[in-house]
Every structure is written in structure tokens, then in C-alpha cells.
Write a protein that holds these residues in place. Sequence first.
Motif, PDB file in Angstrom:
ATOM      1  N   LEU A 109       0.847  -1.191   0.000  1.00 41.59           N
ATOM      2  CA  LEU A 109       0.000   0.000   0.000  1.00 41.59           C
ATOM      3  C   LEU A 109       0.884   1.243   0.000  1.00 41.59           C
ATOM      4  CD1 LEU A 109      -2.598  -1.146   2.681  1.00 41.59           C
ATOM      5  CD2 LEU A 109      -2.853  -1.200   0.193  1.00 41.59           C
ATOM      6  N   LEU A 110       0.388   2.323  -0.556  1.00 41.02           N
ATOM      7  CA  LEU A 110       1.183   3.554  -0.646  1.00 41.02           C
ATOM      8  C   LEU A 110       1.626   4.070   0.718  1.00 41.02           C
ATOM      9  CD1 LEU A 110      -0.715   5.466  -3.465  1.00 41.02           C
ATOM     10  CD2 LEU A 110       1.491   4.313  -3.608  1.00 41.02           C
ATOM     11  N   ASN A 111       0.821   3.838   1.748  1.00 45.95           N
ATOM     12  CA  ASN A 111       1.173   4.348   3.077  1.00 45.95           C
ATOM     13  C   ASN A 111       1.969   3.344   3.921  1.00 45.95           C
ATOM     14  OD1 ASN A 111      -0.887   2.554   3.547  1.00 45.95           O
ATOM     15  ND2 ASN A 111      -2.096   3.920   4.857  1.00 45.95           N
ATOM     16  N   THR A 112       2.473   2.257   3.329  1.00 44.22           N
ATOM     17  CA  THR A 112       3.261   1.272   4.062  1.00 44.22           C
ATOM     18  C   THR A 112       4.627   1.853   4.389  1.00 44.22           C
ATOM     19  OG1 THR A 112       2.160  -0.537   2.910  1.00 44.22           O
ATOM     20  CG2 THR A 112       4.227  -1.056   4.021  1.00 44.22           C
ATOM     21  N   SER A 113       5.010   1.758   5.643  1.00 44.67           N
ATOM     22  CA  SER A 113       6.314   2.276   6.081  1.00 44.67           C
ATOM     23  C   SER A 113       7.245   1.118   6.419  1.00 44.67           C
ATOM     24  CB  SER A 113       6.144   3.171   7.308  1.00 44.67           C
ATOM     25  OG  SER A 113       5.774   2.371   8.423  1.00 44.67           O
ATOM     26  N   GLU A 114       8.504   1.436   6.558  1.00 46.29           N
ATOM     27  CA  GLU A 114       9.480   0.425   6.979  1.00 46.29           C
ATOM     28  C   GLU A 114       9.103  -0.126   8.350  1.00 46.29           C
ATOM     29  OE1 GLU A 114      14.298  -0.037   7.699  1.00 46.29           O
ATOM     30  OE2 GLU A 114      13.551   1.641   6.515  1.00 46.29           O
ATOM     31  N   GLY A 115       8.573   0.730   9.199  1.00 46.16           N
ATOM     32  CA  GLY A 115       8.138   0.297  10.521  1.00 46.16           C
ATOM     33  C   GLY A 115       7.029  -0.742  10.450  1.00 46.16           C
ATOM     34  N   ASN A 116       6.064  -0.549   9.518  1.00 43.48           N
ATOM     35  CA  ASN A 116       5.001  -1.543   9.330  1.00 43.48           C
ATOM     36  C   ASN A 116       5.571  -2.894   8.936  1.00 43.48           C
ATOM     37  OD1 ASN A 116       3.254   1.094   7.747  1.00 43.48           O
ATOM     38  ND2 ASN A 116       2.676   0.279   9.741  1.00 43.48           N
ATOM     39  N   ILE A 117       6.550  -2.898   8.072  1.00 40.66           N
ATOM     40  CA  ILE A 117       7.157  -4.142   7.605  1.00 40.66           C
ATOM     41  C   ILE A 117       7.947  -4.805   8.735  1.00 40.66           C
ATOM     42  CG2 ILE A 117       8.849  -5.120   5.989  1.00 40.66           C
ATOM     43  CD1 ILE A 117       7.871  -2.973   3.983  1.00 40.66           C
ATOM     44  N   ASN A 118       8.664  -4.006   9.507  1.00 38.33           N
ATOM     45  CA  ASN A 118       9.420  -4.541  10.644  1.00 38.33           C
ATOM     46  C   ASN A 118       8.507  -5.228  11.655  1.00 38.33           C
ATOM     47  OD1 ASN A 118      11.929  -3.791   9.700  1.00 38.33           O
ATOM     48  ND2 ASN A 118      11.939  -1.841  10.777  1.00 38.33           N
TER      49      ASN A 118
END
Length: 122
Positions: A109-118
Motif C-alpha cells: 500500500l502507498l502508506n506502508t512504512s518500513e516500521g510496518n514491515i518490521n
Amino acid sequence: MEPHDDLDLCNVFVKYLPPDTNDTKLYELFSVHGEIISAKVMVDHQTGNSLGYGFVRFSKALEAQEAIKHLSGQRIQNKTLLCKFSNCSSNPSTANLHPSTNLYIKPLLLNTSEGNINILFF
């Protein structure tokens, strides 16, 4: 420095693959020469089309050497394969102990951050 210090002797770089070659076909082509850890055809991430090259990692350097000997110069469809040892992608002293692995996650998603993935993976 020894002549092979910059080479990964278990990892074979394969160039001039026919456009319809995928990971499975690459694996099948090389599997007669030994135990394969991984076989990966590099693709354009936008189109999914093969870039015409890939990598095959064997469990033993001797198996990789045999595959290079037998497959480099072999004609497949209208292409003549070029096979050689891959350059090391990391510190040569640890390259064979801890081969690098990339994980591609898409679509995001466009609003996905590295923090979300971590949060998902660590």
C-alpha cells in the motif's frame, strides 16, 4: 590474495538465458550436476519479464564447477549459455557460510512504512 578470493565457488552466474526460462526451468537444467540450494532467474520487477540471466547456488563447489564445465557454451533455443562463478556479494570470509537472500514483498500500500514491515517480520 588467492585467485578465487573474489569468487563465490558455490554460486554460478548464468547469462544468455532464453526469454521463457523461469526459476523451475533453470533448476531443472542444472540439477543433474548436483544438489541445488537455489536457482533464480532475474526479472524486471515492472514487467515480470526475464532479464536473461540468473544464479544457481550449489551445496558444493565441485558441483558448481562441473555444471560450469558442462553447461557453459551449451546452446538452448537460440541462445548460447555463459556460465561462470559468481562474484562474492559480501565479505569473502563469510560469503559461503551465510549466503545473502533477498525477499521482495509486493504490492505494498502507498502508506506502508518500513516500521510496518518490521512489525510483520521481526
